[in-house]
Design an enzyme around this catalytic site. Sequence first.
Site, PDB file in Angstrom:
ATOM      1  N   ASP A 198       1.248 -12.361  -5.328  1.00 20.92           N
ATOM      2  CA  ASP A 198       2.502 -11.654  -5.569  1.00 20.92           C
ATOM      3  C   ASP A 198       3.503 -12.656  -6.156  1.00 20.92           C
ATOM      4  O   ASP A 198       3.235 -13.857  -6.224  1.00 20.92           O
ATOM      5  CB  ASP A 198       3.007 -11.086  -4.243  1.00 20.92           C
ATOM      6  CG  ASP A 198       3.975  -9.929  -4.421  1.00 20.92           C
ATOM      7  OD1 ASP A 198       4.295  -9.585  -5.570  1.00 20.92           O
ATOM      8  OD2 ASP A 198       4.407  -9.367  -3.398  1.00 20.92           O
ATOM      9  N   ASP A 228       6.779  -2.731  -6.704  1.00 19.64           N
ATOM     10  CA  ASP A 228       7.488  -2.217  -5.529  1.00 19.64           C
ATOM     11  C   ASP A 228       8.118  -0.862  -5.825  1.00 19.64           C
ATOM     12  O   ASP A 228       9.310  -0.757  -6.112  1.00 19.64           O
ATOM     13  CB  ASP A 228       8.553  -3.223  -5.091  1.00 19.64           C
ATOM     14  CG  ASP A 228       7.931  -4.535  -4.644  1.00 19.64           C
ATOM     15  OD1 ASP A 228       6.737  -4.536  -4.317  1.00 19.64           O
ATOM     16  OD2 ASP A 228       8.642  -5.556  -4.635  1.00 19.64           O
TER      17      ASP A 228
END
Length: 944
Positions: free
Chosen positions: A542, A618
Amino acid sequence: MAAVAAVAARRRRSWASLVLAFLGVCLGITLAVDRSNFKTCEESSFCKRQRSIRPGLSPYRALLDSLQLGPDSLTVHLIHEVTKVLLVLELQGLQKNMTRFRIDELEPRRPRYRVPDVLVADPPIARLSVSGRDENSVELTMAEGPYKIILTARPFRLDLLEDRSLLLSVNARGLLEFEHQRAPRVSQGSKDPAEGDGAQPEETPRDGDKPEETQGKAEKDEPGAWEETFKTHSDSKPYGPMSVGLDFSLPGMEHVYGIPEHADNLRLKVTEGGEPYRLYNLDVFQYELYNPMALYGSVPVLLAHNPHRDLGIFWLNAAETWVDISSNTAGKTLFGKMMDYLQGSGETPQTDVRWMSETGIIDVFLLLGPSISDVFRQYASLTGTQALPPLFSLGYHQSRWNYRDEADVLEVDQGFDDHNLPCDVIWLDIEHADGKRYFTWDPSRFPQPRTMLERLASKRRKLVAIVDPHIKVDSGYRVHEELRNLGLYVKTRDGSDYEGWCWPGSAGYPDFTNPTMRAWWANMFSYDNYEGSAPNLFVWNDMNEPSVFNGPEVTMLKDAQHYGGWEHRDVHNIYGLYVHMATADGLRQRSGGMERPFVLARAFFAGSQRFGAVWTGDNTAEWDHLKISIPMCLSLGLVGLSFCGADVGGFFKNPEPELLVRWYQMGAYQPFFRAHAHLDTGRREPWLLPSQHNDIIRDALGQRYSLLPFWYTLLYQAHREGIPVMRPLWVQYPQDVTTFNIDDQYLLGDALLVHPVSDSGAHGVQVYLPGQGEVWYDIQSYQKHHGPQTLYLPVTLSSIPVFQRGGTIVPRWMRVRRSSECMKDDPITLFVALSPQGTAQGELFLDDGHTFNYQTRQEFLLRRFSFSGNTLVSSSADPEGHFETPIWIERVVIIGAGKPAAVVLQTKGSPESRLSFQHDPETSVLVLRKPGINVASDWSIHLR
């Protein structure tokens, strides 16, 4: 993972208040994306300068006397008529219907960045030859195909033709702008250039410069040329303005796609009067939908489509890039001298595309098709194909930020068994590591990680742990100490280690552009270095944009220094690819090169498909975010990134049960299938929902696992040929104009059409079934529908509208077990959907599901199934493959068939045998029971 504005919700440890206070001051805390944290074109000085140049006659002229034609390329000098600065154009014909051209300064003060490591090899050359010439133009013929390139000298322009049809024009609108390097002016000279490769800007003009000619409009230093400020961040520009821009005109094209990643419709919109599409990898908290803002990844590839032609433009540049799209109508008068090369009359629609990048050279590949499948193969030949994932990674992934401890992980694992739900992977977010020190485990929460992994392995399940590319600055942390001592961190302008703020607090950023750094990182995944790891542990990268909470636009300072003396502005968009690459290499090396890695990454670039999976970042538990996942993944698939998915349920907020159910139903029919959630959301394991919703989710999971042989075959086809797994309808039906704007439904391969339900309280959906003369069968009811038509389909909460195209064969596993590894030797059922002509075909790929033996030892099967003349035949589609397997054919379901008098099986060396069957006259479904033949053998079944 969320970015800056999520910190207030995410930090619950001792340093949380420090991070929150710091970031609140720097960037402000909001509940949604704060656009003021991210630049517009007007706030990006180079974009503003480039965009201020209006279409017209180009100031550049090709000096035909300088033209040189060699065996590999043609070169010719370009001169700016005002500044007299010389550029050099290098033009190449390439095999497989491609052309490449590069434009650079002839005598740069400092070399410009040329993107490495994206191309898998130097593309093979198709020689150019001069086939015509006059005082203002040169006609070139490519050795392959009926292609010609017209190089016009004044104003400089390139036109690419097929026979006498104009395909594409370069600089037809005169928007070539190449900001050459120059000495800083006296008023700007107080700042020293950054330490880099030793090249220092000179304080006097180069030999041959004429000061009186370099003071014109093109030489004026506008605000932001040598230093730029955004909010509280100052960007020194020791080498001055270096942006490049160029326009492309596409006559006959009205529909263009690609240039991900954007949370927008599949078809690109006209940007005139608004913001251009931006390509600049950024960590955008709670991103907005339906706008051209930059997101986590960037692939600078644009595709153009009309009913008769497909083209691609690959702009190979890793710097911040903006793309303008405009619509035009091109009459013959626009083309001037090109009149001689055009056929037909009247006007034609046209799309104009303008690329603008902050640094680097102009390096462009023109992919000439002619079909979209040709364009896919051309791009794949340059940047590689989708890595073949291990079979388990196509199953269901259960994740959240964060599973608390080992007991929590094992309880979740057991929950899937207790509720008869399949699952392949459980995920751990940042809280699993000791104080966010990656490659470690929190000793109080995960004291025995290897034992936990062994427990999961006994269930034939895997674990994925996050390893982010920012390293906690801590003198007692071995990873940090080694990186610092080896000098492998990104540097500041003054040569010290660059530090930013991220999840661990103060963090260093490894310089992944350095091959030594990538080798070091890969070695960290060995079982000795990554303590507590095991063969069933895989990795999630990430924050690899890179995300820097206190940096400009939540990323790294552009004047930070990388390997080779390059500035971060040169390499920004490729940084995430290098992280992905190094991690995948590490997982491969830890097994001695035997095992295929699985790595999920958030940031990506052209070529990232070679290293694993990506996702849409996200997202939020809202219906519009459910909808947008379709065009986002379709766009990624068009540019090679087939292994794509979206967080099921939405990362932020708590989804209502209906939304969560619909998201599982959609996720089951997208390539990467992972549920994920924010730290402050409620627990969402499927069994926590009311039983009626849990049952529907179980059915969605069952459909996913039943189709795993089909999914695995599609991923192999993407790996082999570069064709996307998840496809817009127009890819399969290129002449059906109705499909060109559809992005709420899609195809999986050429066999299944999926229209997810994406509206709250929906009682029906409008499904477009394409194809003149096609038939489509509802996979649940087997009801037949003819194409092309728009069909209103009533739905309930349990409905997943999926249709199988007549003429296809889909392999399935019909016994859903706890994980894919438990199913890998199960028998196959073939679903044969007949076309109106009574034909069908399909493929099945099989190997061991996890090693590279399919490549290194040819241990695989690729079977082709064909039905025609009332006979189903199984044969090898690739005789080079060989693989022993216990898998057998358990059933054959033929949809659209009449009732035969008898069914006979024939295998080589064996007598004919009759098969039992059952026919349903209402649905025209014929079921052949237990042929009992090994899937690797050649056989035929005859309906008599």
